[in-house]
Scaffold this motif. Structure first.
Motif, PDB file in Angstrom:
ATOM      1  N   LEU A 121      13.442  14.279   5.504  1.00 21.66           N
ATOM      2  CA  LEU A 121      12.330  15.478   6.053  1.00 21.66           C
ATOM      3  C   LEU A 121      12.836  16.540   6.660  1.00 21.66           C
ATOM      4  CD1 LEU A 121       9.646  13.127   7.654  1.00 21.66           C
ATOM      5  CD2 LEU A 121       9.721  13.399   5.198  1.00 21.66           C
ATOM      6  N   THR A 122      12.417  17.781   6.110  1.00 17.29           N
ATOM      7  CA  THR A 122      12.973  19.027   6.438  1.00 17.29           C
ATOM      8  C   THR A 122      11.771  20.109   6.486  1.00 17.29           C
ATOM      9  OG1 THR A 122      14.813  20.593   6.203  1.00 17.29           O
ATOM     10  CG2 THR A 122      13.496  19.908   4.236  1.00 17.29           C
ATOM     11  N   GLY A 123      12.178  21.423   6.997  1.00 13.82           N
ATOM     12  CA  GLY A 123      11.004  22.400   7.117  1.00 13.82           C
ATOM     13  C   GLY A 123      11.962  23.736   7.203  1.00 13.82           C
ATOM     14  N   ARG A 124      10.829  24.691   7.247  1.00 17.20           N
ATOM     15  CA  ARG A 124      11.598  26.109   7.398  1.00 17.20           C
ATOM     16  C   ARG A 124      12.223  26.112   8.457  1.00 17.20           C
ATOM     17  NH1 ARG A 124       6.088  29.395   6.461  1.00 17.20           N
ATOM     18  NH2 ARG A 124       5.354  27.844   7.867  1.00 17.20           N
ATOM     19  N   ARG A 125      11.859  25.747   9.687  1.00 15.16           N
ATOM     20  CA  ARG A 125      12.464  25.677  10.936  1.00 15.16           C
ATOM     21  C   ARG A 125      13.880  24.801  11.266  1.00 15.16           C
ATOM     22  NH1 ARG A 125       8.104  25.432  15.528  1.00 15.16           N
ATOM     23  NH2 ARG A 125      10.107  25.884  16.842  1.00 15.16           N
ATOM     24  N   ALA A 126      14.112  23.846  10.141  1.00 12.64           N
ATOM     25  CA  ALA A 126      15.269  23.079  10.241  1.00 12.64           C
ATOM     26  C   ALA A 126      16.346  23.762   9.828  1.00 12.64           C
ATOM     27  CB  ALA A 126      14.826  21.812   9.411  1.00 12.64           C
ATOM     28  N   THR A 127      17.578  23.304  10.355  1.00  5.04           N
ATOM     29  CA  THR A 127      19.070  23.973   9.656  1.00  5.04           C
ATOM     30  C   THR A 127      19.387  23.394   8.540  1.00  5.04           C
ATOM     31  OG1 THR A 127      19.620  23.946  11.929  1.00  5.04           O
ATOM     32  CG2 THR A 127      21.370  24.010  10.451  1.00  5.04           C
ATOM     33  N   PRO A 128      19.809  24.314   7.414  1.00  2.00           N
ATOM     34  CA  PRO A 128      19.982  23.942   6.134  1.00  2.00           C
ATOM     35  C   PRO A 128      21.068  23.271   6.239  1.00  2.00           C
ATOM     36  CG  PRO A 128      19.588  26.228   6.316  1.00  2.00           C
ATOM     37  CD  PRO A 128      19.534  25.819   7.595  1.00  2.00           C
ATOM     38  N   ILE A 129      21.115  21.871   5.619  1.00  2.00           N
ATOM     39  CA  ILE A 129      22.534  20.916   5.295  1.00  2.00           C
ATOM     40  C   ILE A 129      22.611  20.511   3.976  1.00  2.00           C
ATOM     41  CG2 ILE A 129      22.095  20.275   7.799  1.00  2.00           C
ATOM     42  CD1 ILE A 129      20.764  17.801   6.922  1.00  2.00           C
ATOM     43  N   VAL A 130      23.427  19.882   3.572  1.00  2.00           N
ATOM     44  CA  VAL A 130      23.948  19.564   2.518  1.00  2.00           C
ATOM     45  C   VAL A 130      23.327  18.301   2.231  1.00  2.00           C
ATOM     46  CG1 VAL A 130      26.277  20.582   2.481  1.00  2.00           C
ATOM     47  CG2 VAL A 130      26.081  18.281   3.273  1.00  2.00           C
ATOM     48  N   SER A 131      22.934  17.264   3.060  1.00  2.00           N
ATOM     49  CA  SER A 131      22.268  16.119   2.523  1.00  2.00           C
ATOM     50  C   SER A 131      21.046  15.949   1.472  1.00  2.00           C
ATOM     51  CB  SER A 131      21.988  15.081   3.966  1.00  2.00           C
ATOM     52  OG  SER A 131      20.966  15.878   4.526  1.00  2.00           O
ATOM     53  N   ARG A 132      20.866  15.133   0.917  1.00  2.00           N
ATOM     54  CA  ARG A 132      19.526  15.076   0.099  1.00  2.00           C
ATOM     55  C   ARG A 132      19.219  13.802  -0.239  1.00  2.00           C
ATOM     56  NH1 ARG A 132      21.220  13.444  -5.093  1.00  2.00           N
ATOM     57  NH2 ARG A 132      23.440  13.449  -5.331  1.00  2.00           N
ATOM     58  N   THR A 133      17.930  13.508  -0.609  1.00  2.00           N
ATOM     59  CA  THR A 133      17.338  12.110  -0.680  1.00  2.00           C
ATOM     60  C   THR A 133      18.137  11.643  -2.003  1.00  2.00           C
ATOM     61  OG1 THR A 133      15.187  12.856   0.095  1.00  2.00           O
ATOM     62  CG2 THR A 133      15.367  10.915  -1.337  1.00  2.00           C
ATOM     63  N   GLY A 134      18.437  10.276  -1.807  1.00  2.00           N
ATOM     64  CA  GLY A 134      19.326   9.769  -3.104  1.00  2.00           C
ATOM     65  C   GLY A 134      20.823  10.304  -2.919  1.00  2.00           C
ATOM     66  N   GLY A 135      21.113  11.105  -2.049  1.00  2.00           N
ATOM     67  CA  GLY A 135      22.432  11.330  -2.000  1.00  2.00           C
ATOM     68  C   GLY A 135      23.256  10.460  -0.985  1.00  2.00           C
ATOM     69  N   ARG A 136      24.553  10.436  -1.086  1.00  2.00           N
ATOM     70  CA  ARG A 136      25.403   9.608   0.013  1.00  2.00           C
ATOM     71  C   ARG A 136      26.538  10.437   0.507  1.00  2.00           C
ATOM     72  NH1 ARG A 136      25.894   7.165  -4.921  1.00  2.00           N
ATOM     73  NH2 ARG A 136      25.034   5.111  -4.250  1.00  2.00           N
ATOM     74  N   LEU A 137      26.997  10.067   1.698  1.00  2.00           N
ATOM     75  CA  LEU A 137      28.293  10.749   2.367  1.00  2.00           C
ATOM     76  C   LEU A 137      29.034   9.489   2.824  1.00  2.00           C
ATOM     77  CD1 LEU A 137      26.500  13.592   4.413  1.00  2.00           C
ATOM     78  CD2 LEU A 137      28.422  13.704   2.544  1.00  2.00           C
ATOM     79  N   PRO A 138      30.352   9.532   3.087  1.00  2.00           N
ATOM     80  CA  PRO A 138      31.264   8.628   3.691  1.00  2.00           C
ATOM     81  C   PRO A 138      30.670   8.301   4.822  1.00  2.00           C
ATOM     82  CG  PRO A 138      32.400  10.436   2.949  1.00  2.00           C
ATOM     83  CD  PRO A 138      31.139  10.881   2.706  1.00  2.00           C
ATOM     84  N   ALA A 139      30.519   6.843   5.227  1.00  2.00           N
ATOM     85  CA  ALA A 139      29.908   6.453   6.326  1.00  2.00           C
ATOM     86  C   ALA A 139      30.755   6.824   7.617  1.00  2.00           C
ATOM     87  CB  ALA A 139      30.120   4.601   6.292  1.00  2.00           C
ATOM     88  N   HIS A 140      32.096   7.025   7.573  1.00  2.00           N
ATOM     89  CA  HIS A 140      32.790   7.124   8.894  1.00  2.00           C
ATOM     90  C   HIS A 140      32.667   8.664   9.529  1.00  2.00           C
ATOM     91  CE1 HIS A 140      35.545   9.192   5.879  1.00  2.00           C
ATOM     92  NE2 HIS A 140      35.966   9.911   7.004  1.00  2.00           N
ATOM     93  N   CYS A 141      32.127   9.654   8.648  1.00  2.00           N
ATOM     94  CA  CYS A 141      31.715  10.929   9.389  1.00  2.00           C
ATOM     95  C   CYS A 141      30.396  11.009   9.581  1.00  2.00           C
ATOM     96  CB  CYS A 141      32.385  12.046   8.317  1.00  2.00           C
ATOM     97  SG  CYS A 141      32.044  11.985   6.819  1.00  2.00           S
ATOM     98  N   THR A 142      29.321  10.101   9.626  1.00  2.00           N
ATOM     99  CA  THR A 142      28.213  10.480   9.501  1.00  2.00           C
ATOM    100  C   THR A 142      27.454   9.744  10.503  1.00  2.00           C
ATOM    101  OG1 THR A 142      27.403   8.650   8.117  1.00  2.00           O
ATOM    102  CG2 THR A 142      27.683  10.918   7.094  1.00  2.00           C
ATOM    103  N   ALA A 143      26.541   9.901  11.293  1.00  2.00           N
ATOM    104  CA  ALA A 143      25.832   9.363  12.469  1.00  2.00           C
ATOM    105  C   ALA A 143      25.129   7.796  11.887  1.00  2.00           C
ATOM    106  CB  ALA A 143      24.884  10.102  13.018  1.00  2.00           C
ATOM    107  N   THR A 144      24.429   7.973  10.875  1.00  2.00           N
ATOM    108  CA  THR A 144      23.995   6.783  10.265  1.00  2.00           C
ATOM    109  C   THR A 144      24.908   5.940   9.840  1.00  2.00           C
ATOM    110  OG1 THR A 144      23.797   7.997   8.210  1.00  2.00           O
ATOM    111  CG2 THR A 144      21.922   7.970   9.551  1.00  2.00           C
TER     112      THR A 144
END
Length: 246
Positions: free
Chosen positions: A119-142
C-alpha cells in the motif's frame, strides 16, 4: 544467468522463463530471456511462444515479453495467499493511514522476502519494492523477521545492495539477535540508499513457532521514527495474529 545445470523437463524450463519475466518487473526481449535463464535462444523462443498462446505471458508491440493476465489470475486464486492478504488488508490500511508511508505484507521465499501486498500513496516515499517482487532477506526488515527464527549463519555469499548492507555473517547474526530481543526487524538503508523500514512477525495457529508472514512500514530514513513506527507495526502484527488464530 541461472547457476547450475539446466533442467531437462519442458515444464521446468517454462517455469524458468516465467520467473525471469516475473522477477524483472518489466518486459524482456528474447535475447534477455535466453541470457537470464541460460536457455538456448531457439529453445527460449519456442517455449515463450507456447506461454504466450496459453495466456501466461504477453508479447508487447515492441516484441518484448512480460507476465500475462492469465498468470495473474492463477496467482490470485491461490487460497492461502488470498486468505492471508484479505485478512491483512484492514491492518495494512490502518498502518498506512497512521504513517502515510509504504506498507508491505511479505512472506519468506527461500533466501528472499516476497511482497504479497504493498500500500502506498502520494505522500509516501518512492521505493523500489512492488507487489509480487522480492528482495534478499538479509537486507530487508521483513526478511530479518524470518531469518531471526533461524540463527544459523547463511551458507552463501550475501549480495551487497548498498554500502550499509550487512554481508558479514557475524554482523548479521548480531543484528538478528537484536531483532529477536526487541520483537521487530529494522532495515537502515540496507536495501536502498536513503530508505529504512520496520517490520514485525505474523503468526498463525497450527504453523508452529515460526512466523508465516510479516508486515512493514518503509519510508525515507530522515522522517521514519524507528521506535515510534516499530510500536505501531508490532501492535498491528499482534492484532492480525489474533485474528488469524481466532
Amino acid at each position: 544467468m541461472t547457476d547450475g545445470p539446466l533442467p531437462k523437463s519442458v515444464l521446468a524450463r517454462g517455469v524458468m522463463l516465467l520467473r525471469a519475466c516475473g522477477d524483472s518487473g518489466t518486459s524482456l526481449s528474447l535475447a534477455e530471456l535466453a541470457l537470464g535463464t541460460g536457455l538456448p535462444k531457439p529453445t527460449a523462443y519456442r517455449l515463450i511462444g507456447e506461454l504466450v498462446r496459453l495466456g501466461l505471458v504477453e508479447r508487447t508491440e515492441a516484441g518484448r515479453y512480460r507476465i500475462g493476465l492469465g498468470l495473474f489470475v492463477l496467482g490470485q486464486s491461490a487460497p492461502s495467499v488470498r486468505e492471508l492478504r484479505d485478512a491483512a488488508l484492514p491492518y495494512l490500511g490502518d498502518l498506512h493511514e497512521m504513517t502515510h508511508e509504504n506498507v508491505h505484507l511479505a512472506v519468506p521465499d527461500g533466501p528472499d522476502t516476497l511482497f504479497l501486498e504493498k500500500l502506498t500513496g502520494r505522500r509516501a516515499t518512492p521505493i523500489v519494492s512492488r507487489t509480487g517482487g522480492r528482495l534478499p532477506a538479509h537486507c530487508t526488515a521483513t526478511g530479518k523477521v524470518f531469518l531471526a527464527q533461524d540463527p544459523r549463519p547463511p551458507h552463501r555469499t550475501l549480495p551487497r545492495l548498498t554500502p550499509r548492507t550487512m554481508v558479514l555473517p557475524g554482523q548479521l547474526a548480531r543484528d538478528l539477535a537484536l531483532t529477536r530481543a526487541r520483537g521487530y526487524g529494522v532495515n537502515l538503508e540496507e536495501a536502498e540508499v536513503g530508505i529504512s523500514a520496520v517490520a514485525a512477525p505474523i503468526y498463525a495457529r497450527g504453523h508452529g513457532p515460526r512466523p508465516i508472514a510479516a508486515i512493514s512500514v518503509t519510508g525515507g530514513t530522515r522522517r521514519l521514527d524507528v521506535d515510534r513506527v516499530g510500536a505501531k507495526v508490532c501492535a498491528a502484527a499482534r492484532a492480525l495474529t489474533r485474528s488469524l488464530s481466532a
